[in-house]
Scaffold this active site. Structure first.
Site, mmCIF file in Angstrom:
data_model
loop_
_atom_site.group_PDB
_atom_site.id
_atom_site.type_symbol
_atom_site.label_atom_id
_atom_site.label_comp_id
_atom_site.label_asym_id
_atom_site.label_seq_id
_atom_site.Cartn_x
_atom_site.Cartn_y
_atom_site.Cartn_z
ATOM 1 N N SER A 133 -13.776 -24.904 -6.767
ATOM 2 C CA SER A 133 -14.891 -23.969 -6.612
ATOM 3 C C SER A 133 -15.770 -24.027 -7.840
ATOM 4 O O SER A 133 -15.317 -24.422 -8.929
ATOM 5 C CB SER A 133 -14.348 -22.548 -6.438
ATOM 6 O OG SER A 133 -15.379 -21.580 -6.523
ATOM 7 N N TYR A 146 -9.308 -14.897 -8.682
ATOM 8 C CA TYR A 146 -9.748 -16.173 -8.100
ATOM 9 C C TYR A 146 -10.227 -17.128 -9.189
ATOM 10 O O TYR A 146 -9.882 -18.319 -9.180
ATOM 11 C CB TYR A 146 -10.859 -15.899 -7.092
ATOM 12 C CG TYR A 146 -11.295 -17.112 -6.297
ATOM 13 C CD1 TYR A 146 -10.479 -17.631 -5.295
ATOM 14 C CD2 TYR A 146 -12.518 -17.723 -6.535
ATOM 15 C CE1 TYR A 146 -10.876 -18.736 -4.547
ATOM 16 C CE2 TYR A 146 -12.923 -18.826 -5.796
ATOM 17 C CZ TYR A 146 -12.103 -19.326 -4.810
ATOM 18 O OH TYR A 146 -12.498 -20.422 -4.078
#
Length: 275
Positions: A133, A146
């Site tokens: 990501s 995250y």
């Protein structure tokens, strides 16, 4: 010989789109899902699909064994994709929530990756693809769990690439920014499960977070379809020496550039305004 690829997290989003597209293109796709009903749905669509829960070692072993039955004991590509985001300020985050984030986003990936490396070495070829990501490159508020899991994945994958450099196994990272998926719905569920929203000093910001996560359409104008990730995945599949990193979406290119260019304090001033 038809190229075989195991893709995790195929119930929705990137995993589902890539599994269906590669299947239609003639690849031997083995999709995996955590829930039995999602497995049955993809099987009805004509895909090979196995049940595999990254939070469970027994499920990982069983899912991989079922995969090898389908492929005849080979596996050309592993696409680690299954993940979710746990929202919330770090000061409000129960340690159990952080453990669960890492269990799904890193530890399960490690267990699965560790299991396929010996096979790839034995067969003399293989590719391991990690779906990371933009939040593995830079951090943003209220995404600490995250962020941490993806930063860890980046370091894990860089190390794995170095350790496999003298072997025929290739390792690549795909680093998407915003992609249309069910990511927000899953994040909202985890947010409400683990964060005491009403009693946090971040309540005003949390209300905006809930509003954003509750919208049916993406709020980021740079959001792309899962097709953007498929494009990078196909490049990896079809190249003998794929790149170590593939940036996907404009925010990833932008923040990847700014991270190298700006002093930390300057970059912080930009990131603290991001939502």
């Amino acid at each position: 010989m038809t190229t075989s690829i195991l893709i995790t997290g195929c119930s929705t989003g990137i995993g589902r789109h890539c599994a269906l597209a590669l299947h239609q293109a003639g690849y031997m796709v083995i999709a995996s899902c955590r829930r039995a009903e999602d497995v049955a749905e993809l099987q009805e669509l004509g895909l090979h699909c196995v049940q595999l829960d990254l939070n469970c070692s027994q499920s990982i072993r069983h899912g991989l064994a079922e995969t090898f039955k389908i492929t005849g004991g080979r596996l050309d590509i592993l696409f680690n994709n299954a993940a979710y985001g746990q929202p919330g300020a770090l000061e409000d985050l129960p340690t159990q929530a952080l453990r669960e984030q890492f269990e799904t986003n890193l530890f399960g990936w490690h267990e699965l990756t560790k299991a396929v490396i010996p096979l790839m070495l034995q067969q003399g070829s293989g590719k391991i693809v990690q779906n990371s990501s933009v939040l593995g490159l830079v951090a943003m508020k209220y995404r600490g769990a995250y962020n941490a899991s993806k930063f860890a994945l980046e370091g894990y994958t860089d190390t794995l690439r170095l350790e496999l450099a003298d072997t025929p196994v290739e390792v690549s990272l795909i680093e998407p920014g915003p992609i249309r998926s069910h990511f927000r719905e899953n994040a909202k569920q985890k947010f409400e499960q683990y964060i005491d929203i009403a009693n946090s000093r971040h309540l005003p910001s949390y209300q905006k977070t809930l509003d954003r996560l509750g919208k049916s359409a993406p709020t980021n104008k740079f959001t792309l379809s899962p097709e953007a990730v498929l494009h990078s995945l196909l490049h990896i599949i079809n190249n003998d020496k794929p790149k170590p990193r593939y940036f996907v979406t404009q925010p990833t290119y932008l923040f990847g550039f700014l991270r190298r260019l700006l002093p930390t304090r300057w970059l912080d001033k930009l990131l603290v305004k991001s939502s």
